[in-house]
Design an enzyme around this catalytic site. Structure first.
Site, PDB file in Angstrom:
ATOM      1  CG  HIS A   1      70.109  39.902 -39.200  1.00  0.00           C
ATOM      2  ND1 HIS A   1      70.261  40.994 -38.476  1.00  0.00           N
ATOM      3  CD2 HIS A   1      70.949  39.948 -40.157  1.00  0.00           C
ATOM      4  CE1 HIS A   1      71.111  41.656 -39.152  1.00  0.00           C
ATOM      5  NE2 HIS A   1      71.569  41.205 -40.118  1.00  0.00           N
TER       6      HIS A   1
HETATM    7  C1  UD1 Z   1      71.822  40.563 -45.461  1.00  0.00           C
HETATM    8  C2  UD1 Z   1      73.060  41.173 -45.484  1.00  0.00           C
HETATM    9  C3  UD1 Z   1      73.463  41.699 -44.017  1.00  0.00           C
HETATM   10  C4  UD1 Z   1      72.311  42.413 -43.678  1.00  0.00           C
HETATM   11  C5  UD1 Z   1      71.048  41.793 -43.848  1.00  0.00           C
HETATM   12  C6  UD1 Z   1      69.780  42.350 -43.087  1.00  0.00           C
HETATM   13  C7  UD1 Z   1      74.987  40.156 -46.717  1.00  0.00           C
HETATM   14  C8  UD1 Z   1      75.938  39.451 -46.816  1.00  0.00           C
HETATM   15  N1  UD1 Z   1      74.147  40.265 -45.762  1.00  0.00           N
HETATM   16  O1  UD1 Z   1      72.147  39.599 -44.647  1.00  0.00           O
HETATM   17  O2  UD1 Z   1      74.622  42.472 -43.976  1.00  0.00           O
HETATM   18  O3  UD1 Z   1      72.371  42.868 -42.075  1.00  0.00           O
HETATM   19  O4  UD1 Z   1      70.907  41.397 -45.039  1.00  0.00           O
HETATM   20  O5  UD1 Z   1      68.531  41.591 -43.310  1.00  0.00           O
HETATM   21  O6  UD1 Z   1      74.636  40.661 -47.602  1.00  0.00           O
HETATM   22  N2  UD1 Z   1      65.804  34.941 -46.778  1.00  0.00           N
HETATM   23  C9  UD1 Z   1      64.330  34.973 -47.032  1.00  0.00           C
HETATM   24  N3  UD1 Z   1      63.779  36.117 -47.419  1.00  0.00           N
HETATM   25  C10 UD1 Z   1      64.478  37.285 -47.917  1.00  0.00           C
HETATM   26  C11 UD1 Z   1      65.503  37.249 -47.795  1.00  0.00           C
HETATM   27  C12 UD1 Z   1      66.276  36.533 -47.436  1.00  0.00           C
HETATM   28  O7  UD1 Z   1      63.906  33.915 -46.594  1.00  0.00           O
HETATM   29  O8  UD1 Z   1      63.821  37.956 -48.642  1.00  0.00           O
HETATM   30  C13 UD1 Z   1      66.326  34.156 -45.974  1.00  0.00           C
HETATM   31  C14 UD1 Z   1      67.019  33.173 -47.097  1.00  0.00           C
HETATM   32  O9  UD1 Z   1      66.972  31.861 -46.365  1.00  0.00           O
HETATM   33  C15 UD1 Z   1      68.432  33.538 -47.185  1.00  0.00           C
HETATM   34  C16 UD1 Z   1      68.807  34.119 -45.889  1.00  0.00           C
HETATM   35  O10 UD1 Z   1      67.488  34.780 -45.552  1.00  0.00           O
HETATM   36  O11 UD1 Z   1      69.195  32.327 -47.484  1.00  0.00           O
HETATM   37  C17 UD1 Z   1      69.887  35.092 -45.738  1.00  0.00           C
HETATM   38  O12 UD1 Z   1      69.697  35.990 -46.948  1.00  0.00           O
HETATM   39  P1  UD1 Z   1      70.876  36.950 -47.394  1.00  0.00           P
HETATM   40  O13 UD1 Z   1      70.523  37.956 -48.156  1.00  0.00           O
HETATM   41  O14 UD1 Z   1      71.886  35.986 -47.882  1.00  0.00           O
HETATM   42  O15 UD1 Z   1      71.645  37.566 -45.923  1.00  0.00           O
HETATM   43  P2  UD1 Z   1      70.970  38.069 -44.749  1.00  0.00           P
HETATM   44  O16 UD1 Z   1      71.182  37.138 -43.475  1.00  0.00           O
HETATM   45  O17 UD1 Z   1      69.609  38.635 -44.881  1.00  0.00           O
END
Ligand code: UD1
Length: 365
Positions: free
Chosen positions: A207
């Protein structure tokens, strides 16, 4: 009596906060715990499933920030968390790990002169292109108490000029969750439900933006996975952001055609741990999974150039190989061809008692 706000935001936070909250509830004469969920992760599979699996009580406050750019997400957490701190007047705020919610809440506290403790302090990949590295560096600069999981973390903090008095080496909090839940995880039937045989499959998680947002990098990783999946099935629980980029980059057909590569929905804590515990090999770009495989004694191939958890390489079962297709394949085949019982040991204080050491330190501060 100490009132402590425990912050969770994203999936890797839940297994770190659950043992702390459980210990605080047990030591009810000393602690009143509150749980604040920022809502950085909000899909049921990325959040609710973990509350359930980890016996984590429902959040007392849910901020519902959701997804956004880094600046917008960090700012939203700060704006919504500040009034909670004003209202609750906690003695301590406890933040864990390295996600945007961690830094945002720590920053709110320091500006309000509310004491903040950082669990999993001092880890460094020394790669400032990772958003998590910035979150780690800044949270440790402003935290009042820094709880470290390993001796390299102590050294990193001291090298950054952080005073010894702020550092407490307490061990790895994630191991508290593993120790508690592994017996139940081993009972999970998920591997049978997926038609797998013990020790006859690999697991994959992916991811990191640097791996999945860039078409060339992701394509190279896929080539390696295509080769490895000819030898054994690879189970791939897909993170929502990875699912999106697979579609955007047009890789869906390619993944479908790689017969041995099986995409499934994200798993809860118990099923993931259960499936991991019976895997022959794990391929990942996660941080926490490098630690979990070290404790489980499962060979782990980490698809990143660096790790902030070097102890998993020095003592554990981890090999950090980067994203080069050839290097991934060589490391995976070497793990498959080697004897199962690879030499490894569990780092000091990864013993399931970290939560109590954290509570003792908070009490004594
Ligand atoms: C976040 C953390 C990362 C961690 C990861 C675990 C930061 C900078 N990154 O990354 O360190 O390893 O979580 O999973 O805080 N999304 C969904 N549903 C959700 C959550 C996310 O669809 O419940 C999708 C959305 O499109 C979102 C993308 O995932 O824009 C990224 O989510 P985000 O929380 O920004 O970062 P992660 O890649 O999950």
């Amino acid at each position: 009596m100490l009132k402590v706000i425990n912050v969770v935001g994203a999936r890797p936070n839940f297994m770190k906060v659950a043992p702390v909250v459980e210990a605080m509830r047990r030591r009810e004469r000393e602690f009143t715990p509150l749980v604040v969920h920022t809502g950085q992760h909000y899909d049921p599979a990325m959040s609710d499933a973990f509350f359930h699996d980890l016996d984590l009580p429902q959040a007392d406050v849910y901020l519902g920030v959701g997804s956004a750019s880094h600046a917008a997400q960090t700012a939203a957490v700060m704006e919504l968390f500040e009034p909670v701190v004003v209202k609750e007047k906690p003695d301590w705020v406890l933040v864990v790990g390295d996600v945007n919610s961690t830094l945002a809440c720590a920053l709110v506290c320091v500006k309000m002169s509310v004491k903040v403790a950082h669990v999993e302090a001092g880890l460094r990949s020394h790669d400032r292109r990772m958003p998590e590295e910035i979150n780690r560096l800044l949270t440790d600069q402003i935290g009042d108490l820094l709880f470290t999981p390993s001796e390299d973390a102590n050294e990193n903090l001291l090298a950054e000029g952080i005073a010894q008095e702020r550092i407490r080496f307490v061990g790895n909090i994630m191991i508290d969750s593993i120790v508690k839940h592994l017996p139940r995880a081993r009972e999970s039937t998920i591997w049978k439900d997926l038609g797998l045989a013990d020790q006859q499959y690999a697991m994959l998680t992916l991811h990191r933006p640097s791996n999945v947002d860039d078409g060339n990098t992701f394509s190279g990783i896929l080539e390696a996975l295509e080769a490895i999946s000819k030898r054994l099935p690879i189970i791939f629980p897909v993170h929502p952001r990875t699912r999106k980029t697979i579609e955007q980059l047009g890789f869906s057909d390619r993944i479908e055609k790689a017969n041995g590569l099986r995409v499934i929905d994200p798993l809860g804590y118990i099923d993931f741990l259960g499936l991991c515990s019976k895997a022959r090999l794990v391929l990942t770009d996660s941080g926490g999974i490098q630690e979990e495989t070290t404790v489980l004694g499962i060979p782990c191939v980490t698809l990143r150039e660096t790790t902030e958890r070097p102890v998993t390489v020095e003592m554990g079962t981890n090999k950090v190989v980067g994203t080069d297709q050839g290097k991934i394949t060589i490391a995976a085949f070497a793990a498959l061809d080697g004897s199962k019982a690879q030499q490894h040991s569990v780092p000091p204080l990864w013993d399931g008692h970290t939560a109590d050491r954290i509570l003792d330190a908070l009490s004594q501060f």
